[in-house]
Scaffold this active site. Structure first.
Site, short mmCIF file in Angstrom:
data_model
loop_
_atom_site.label_atom_id
_atom_site.label_comp_id
_atom_site.label_asym_id
_atom_site.label_seq_id
_atom_site.Cartn_x
_atom_site.Cartn_y
_atom_site.Cartn_z
N HIS A 307 -30.02 4.22 -60.65
CA HIS A 307 -28.97 4.70 -61.55
C HIS A 307 -27.81 3.72 -61.65
O HIS A 307 -27.48 3.03 -60.70
CB HIS A 307 -28.52 6.12 -61.24
CG HIS A 307 -27.84 6.34 -59.92
ND1 HIS A 307 -26.50 6.13 -59.74
CD2 HIS A 307 -28.31 6.78 -58.73
CE1 HIS A 307 -26.17 6.44 -58.49
NE2 HIS A 307 -27.25 6.83 -57.85
N ASP A 319 -24.69 2.62 -53.58
CA ASP A 319 -25.15 3.76 -54.39
C ASP A 319 -24.60 3.61 -55.80
O ASP A 319 -23.50 4.02 -56.08
CB ASP A 319 -24.66 5.06 -53.74
CG ASP A 319 -25.21 6.28 -54.45
OD1 ASP A 319 -26.11 6.13 -55.30
OD2 ASP A 319 -24.73 7.39 -54.16
N GLU A 352 -26.33 9.83 -63.14
CA GLU A 352 -27.09 10.54 -62.08
C GLU A 352 -26.14 11.38 -61.25
O GLU A 352 -26.48 12.50 -60.86
CB GLU A 352 -27.81 9.51 -61.19
CG GLU A 352 -28.79 10.14 -60.20
CD GLU A 352 -28.16 10.54 -58.86
OE1 GLU A 352 -28.81 11.29 -58.12
OE2 GLU A 352 -27.03 10.10 -58.56
N GLU A 353 -24.96 10.82 -60.96
CA GLU A 353 -24.10 11.47 -59.97
C GLU A 353 -23.51 12.79 -60.45
O GLU A 353 -23.41 13.74 -59.68
CB GLU A 353 -22.95 10.52 -59.56
CG GLU A 353 -23.40 9.23 -58.90
CD GLU A 353 -23.98 9.43 -57.50
OE1 GLU A 353 -24.21 10.59 -57.10
OE2 GLU A 353 -24.22 8.42 -56.82
N ASP A 380 -32.97 4.58 -54.80
CA ASP A 380 -31.63 5.20 -54.75
C ASP A 380 -31.31 5.62 -53.32
O ASP A 380 -30.85 6.72 -53.07
CB ASP A 380 -31.57 6.41 -55.71
CG ASP A 380 -30.17 7.01 -55.80
OD1 ASP A 380 -29.21 6.33 -55.37
OD2 ASP A 380 -30.05 8.14 -56.28
N HIS A 451 -20.87 7.63 -51.59
CA HIS A 451 -19.90 8.47 -52.31
C HIS A 451 -18.48 8.33 -51.75
O HIS A 451 -17.64 9.20 -52.00
CB HIS A 451 -20.29 9.96 -52.28
CG HIS A 451 -21.55 10.28 -53.00
ND1 HIS A 451 -21.99 11.57 -53.20
CD2 HIS A 451 -22.47 9.47 -53.60
CE1 HIS A 451 -23.13 11.56 -53.86
NE2 HIS A 451 -23.44 10.29 -54.12
ZN ZN Z 1 -27.44 7.46 -55.85
#
Ligand code: ZN
Length: 496
Positions: A307, A319, A352-353, A380, A451
């Site tokens: 992503h 990420d 995606e998130e 991912d 994140h």
């Molecule tokens: Zn991810």
């Protein structure tokens, strides 16, 4: 010996043997008119360019050796982190990311590079502060969860009710929760297979709405993360489709401990919380798509996905900049060393998130060619090495997967059985019958970073990302050479 067919050609593999290039899957050059007569499908065809690829000394294929000696995947991950940085769907960074992806795919030699429109929901972070105000005054490091509501600028103040599990939250009565700030304090354990995330994340998804339904003033939780530091981790919660949602935030691990200790001393502990995120109308983003065309069967597609978006607190090196880099470099290496018969397509998915909109949009836009997708893989899980593989395809085609497991042995990748997850962007494809192989990376450190503001380019693990790229390239090469994984059986939920 097992016999499988690569685009109609016989393939023979000594099962259980470590596969040096001479025993790695290769096609006969003699038979099928549909296959280019001048090429072997083996990734060993470009071996002469590297002195280290001697068949007699290395169990690794030239494709794997190229991945293991290149800095390109690490460079690509660093590039998106440095040149784009935070890129939540619908933000200015998201637009920069789409431009980066178009530019990067073009410069790597992909064909048919284009952006496919995706409508994405928009949520923006605001002010965020938290403080214990009684029995002591102590600031708490907090961040809003994605889709959190707002406390308003003045914030909210209330007594705290701590729960250590989702079941404990579910068993609270309205009298116990009404007007209080619920504190979900689930400890997350580190695990190489990432299992601690599956245990901790239900509190993030379900906790805020449960607290809201109980009449709570607001919700905070111990961050879903494993670093003992003061950087809380964000992530979506289940308030996206809820009207007038309460505010929901994550406290860093250290601050969650602080609040827990204070509550142990004084059950009447009060905190104040200010979170002022906002929502905006849907915006346009894009899945960015590029192909390394196959020579004989270009209409058949091996899809490698990752992503493009990231959370707003992070530079997104891990990420999912690392995943972007792994799939881009794996596709390029297959084109350079493997002479793919089928097209290797990279899709860098939008959003995606915060919604998964990109994965759904891809399936909707490619309905007519879903049956031509012969394998989909998603990267991912960060920058560390691949430790295990799992197959999710037609059981009668498992011999093809067995070939892959032999190829992956010199990379120290174990074949595993049991439940897996296809990767959230490709879940709609797998749900439509496209088979997948989960290449699970070592996630021991991943949740220190994911994140949060810890997700920077300094986290890129050069040896790990090289090995992961080699593993993805092996799987892509096998499918692009004609390996037939059949169609995927139905999934139970998003797992198998
Ligand atoms: Zn991810």
């Amino acid at each position: 010996m097992k016999h499988i067919s690569l685009l109609g050609l016989p393939l023979m593999l000594a099962c259980g043997a470590s596969p040096p290039p001479s025993t790695s899957p290769s096609t006969s050059t003699s038979a099928s008119p549909s296959t280019s007569p001048s090429t072997s499908a083996s990734p060993s065809t470009s071996a002469s360019t590297s002195p280290s690829t001697s068949r007699s000394t290395s169990p690794l294929t030239p494709l794997e050796l190229a991945a293991l000696s290149s800095t390109r995947s690490a460079d690509i991950a660093r590039s998106i982190a440095e040149e784009v940085g935070p890129r939540l769907a619908g933000s200015p960074g998201d637009k920069l990311a789409v431009a980066w992806a178009l530019r990067t795919m073009t410069s790597l030699g992909f064909r048919n590079v284009h952006a496919e429109p995706v409508t994405v929901p928009v949520w923006r972070r605001g002010t965020e502060t938290a403080e214990i105000i009684s029995p002591v005054h102590l600031p708490l490091a907090v961040t809003a969860l994605g889709w959190s509501g707002s406390t308003g600028k003045k914030g909210v103040t209330g007594e705290v009710v701590e729960v250590i599990s989702l079941d404990a939250l579910k068993s609270l009565t309205k009298d116990q929760a009404k007007g209080k700030i619920i504190f979900g304090n689930v400890l997350m354990r580190k695990a190489a297979d990432g299992a601690g995330y599956g245990e901790a994340v239900p509190m993030r998804f379900a906790g805020p709405k449960l607290a809201m339904d109980l009449g709570a003033l607001a919700f905070v939780m111990r961050t879903v993360g494993t670093a003992e530091d003061r950087n809380p981790h964000t992530g979506s919660c289940g308030l996206r489709d809820v009207k007038n949602p309460i505010a929901a935030g994550a406290l860093s691990t250290v601050d969650a401990e602080l609040l827990h200790d204070t509550l142990a001393r004084d059950p009447k502990t009060k905190i104040s919380l200010v979170l002022t995120p906002t929502r905006a109308p849907d915006a346009q983003s894009a899945n960015v798509v590029g192909d390394m065309p196959g020579d004989t069967h270009p209409d058949e597609i091996v899809l490698l996905g990752a992503h493009l978006d990231s959370w707003d607190l992070a530079r997104g090196a891990i990420d999912d900049g690392a995943g972007d880099a792994i799939v881009l470099e794996a596709a390029k290496l297959v084109a350079e060393h493997g002479e793919p018969h089928r097209t290797v397509r990279v899709v860098l998915f939008a959003a995606e998130e915060n919604s998964g909109a990109g994965g759904k949009a891809y399936v909707a836009a490619h309905t007519n060619e879903i049956g031509k997708h012969v394998l989909a893989l998603e990267a991912d899980s960060g920058t560390a090495r691949v430790i295990s593989s799992r197959f999710f395809g037609d059981p009668s085609q498992k011999a093809v997967y067995d070939v892959l497991t032999v190829m992956l042995k010199p990379l120290r990748v174990e074949a595993r059985e049991g439940d897996g997850h296809p990767g959230s962007d490709i879940t709609p494809l797998v749900g439509a019958g496209v088979p997948t192989v989960e290449l699970r990376q070592d996630m021991s450190r991943y949740f220190d970073v994911h994140h949060s503001a810890n997700d920077t380019q300094s986290e890129i693990d050069l040896e790990g990302i090289r090995q992961a790229t080699a593993a993805f390239a092996d799987a892509a090469w096998l499918a692009a050479s004609g390996g037939d994984f059949g169609r995927a059986p139905p999934m139970k939920d998003e797992h198998w």
